[in-house]
Motif scaffolding. Structure first.
Motif, mmCIF file in Angstrom:
data_model
loop_
_atom_site.group_PDB
_atom_site.id
_atom_site.type_symbol
_atom_site.label_atom_id
_atom_site.label_comp_id
_atom_site.label_asym_id
_atom_site.label_seq_id
_atom_site.Cartn_x
_atom_site.Cartn_y
_atom_site.Cartn_z
ATOM 1 N N TRP A 195 0.937 4.608 -2.691
ATOM 2 C CA TRP A 195 0.261 5.868 -2.173
ATOM 3 C C TRP A 195 1.540 6.567 -1.568
ATOM 4 C CZ3 TRP A 195 -3.847 7.842 -4.031
ATOM 5 C CH2 TRP A 195 -4.888 6.998 -4.293
ATOM 6 N N GLN A 244 -10.896 -3.378 1.943
ATOM 7 C CA GLN A 244 -10.474 -4.552 1.187
ATOM 8 C C GLN A 244 -11.312 -5.723 1.414
ATOM 9 O OE1 GLN A 244 -6.243 -5.918 1.349
ATOM 10 N NE2 GLN A 244 -5.793 -4.283 2.763
ATOM 11 N N SER A 248 -9.014 2.208 -2.478
ATOM 12 C CA SER A 248 -8.316 3.021 -1.643
ATOM 13 C C SER A 248 -8.332 4.765 -2.262
ATOM 14 C CB SER A 248 -6.724 2.629 -1.800
ATOM 15 O OG SER A 248 -6.294 2.499 -3.096
ATOM 16 N N LEU A 288 0.856 -1.049 -0.115
ATOM 17 C CA LEU A 288 0.067 -0.097 -0.015
ATOM 18 C C LEU A 288 0.878 1.261 0.132
ATOM 19 C CD1 LEU A 288 -2.799 -1.273 2.665
ATOM 20 C CD2 LEU A 288 -2.931 -0.979 0.100
ATOM 21 N N PHE A 302 -3.305 8.022 2.900
ATOM 22 C CA PHE A 302 -4.460 7.085 2.395
ATOM 23 C C PHE A 302 -5.132 6.516 3.174
ATOM 24 C CE2 PHE A 302 -0.725 4.435 2.248
ATOM 25 C CZ PHE A 302 -1.204 3.370 2.816
ATOM 26 N N ASP A 303 -6.455 5.911 2.825
ATOM 27 C CA ASP A 303 -7.108 4.880 3.707
ATOM 28 C C ASP A 303 -7.626 3.971 2.634
ATOM 29 O OD1 ASP A 303 -8.493 3.510 5.884
ATOM 30 O OD2 ASP A 303 -9.800 5.377 5.943
ATOM 31 N N THR A 304 -7.741 2.552 3.110
ATOM 32 C CA THR A 304 -8.220 1.443 2.216
ATOM 33 C C THR A 304 -9.470 0.820 2.889
ATOM 34 O OG1 THR A 304 -6.629 0.034 3.175
ATOM 35 C CG2 THR A 304 -5.977 1.362 1.408
#
Length: 181
Positions: free
Chosen positions: A51, A60, A73, A47, A56-58
């Motif tokens: 980024w 899944q 993301s 990740l 960032f955020d994600t």
């Protein structure tokens, strides 16, 4: 607002992360929807390759063995998460777009190959589209096309095309052409 989607066919190592990161940087993406991660968990090292220049955020969805898997993301300086929910074949994120404070629903989709399972997925996605009152975007790998010319192979399933067109119509969506610009 810059969004992109890619069926990466495997995101289990840093080199694939660097490749995805090159796309993020080249197009200065704000949101990236990835299908077929083929891993149970896209780890922080991968990740960070995607980024590397941004916070960032994600969210899944785990792969089933060595198939499937989804990753949504986004840059946290552009979007803030309001709410999310997910199933095997999709991730729905309600995000607040910070420049305008507007809220958008983005759904990352990886459709199954079997037509009977696609019809169930189309019904789920139509339900989401019907209840959402604001702007929305469905993106991903639908494993379907709207016309035979979009398929490279000769074996064209006209029933699948009709079902996909019905889904787009019933969800009040429109199909944007593919682009690599």
């Amino acid at each position: 607002m810059r969004l992109a989607s890619w069926n990466i066919r495997g995101l289990g190592n840093k080199s694939r992360g660097r490749l995805a990161g090159a796309i993020v940087n080249r197009f200065q993406l704000h949101f990236f929807a990835i299908q077929e991660t083929m891993v149970n968990d896209v780890g922080l090292p991968v990740l960070n390759e995607i980024w590397k220049h941004y916070a960032f955020d994600t969210i899944q969805v785990q792969a089933s063995g060595r198939s499937g898997g989804l990753l949504s993301s986004w840059r946290t300086d552009v979007f803030s998460l309001v709410m999310a929910w997910k199933r095997k074949n999709w991730i729905a994120t309600i995000l607040r777009y910070s420049p305008s404070n507007n809220v958008i629903l983005i759904v990352n989709v990886y459709a199954p190959l079997q037509e009977s399972k696609k019809k169930i997925l189309w019904a789920q996605l139509c339900s989401i589209a019907r209840i959402w009152p604001g702007p929305l975007c469905f993106m991903g790998d639908f494993n379907s096309v709207c016309c035979p010319g979009e398929r490279l192979r000769e074996n064209i399933d006209l029933v699948s095309i009709a079902n996909f067109k019905d889904f787009i119509n019933n969800a009040s969506l429109f199909d944007l052409p593919l682009s690599n610009d």
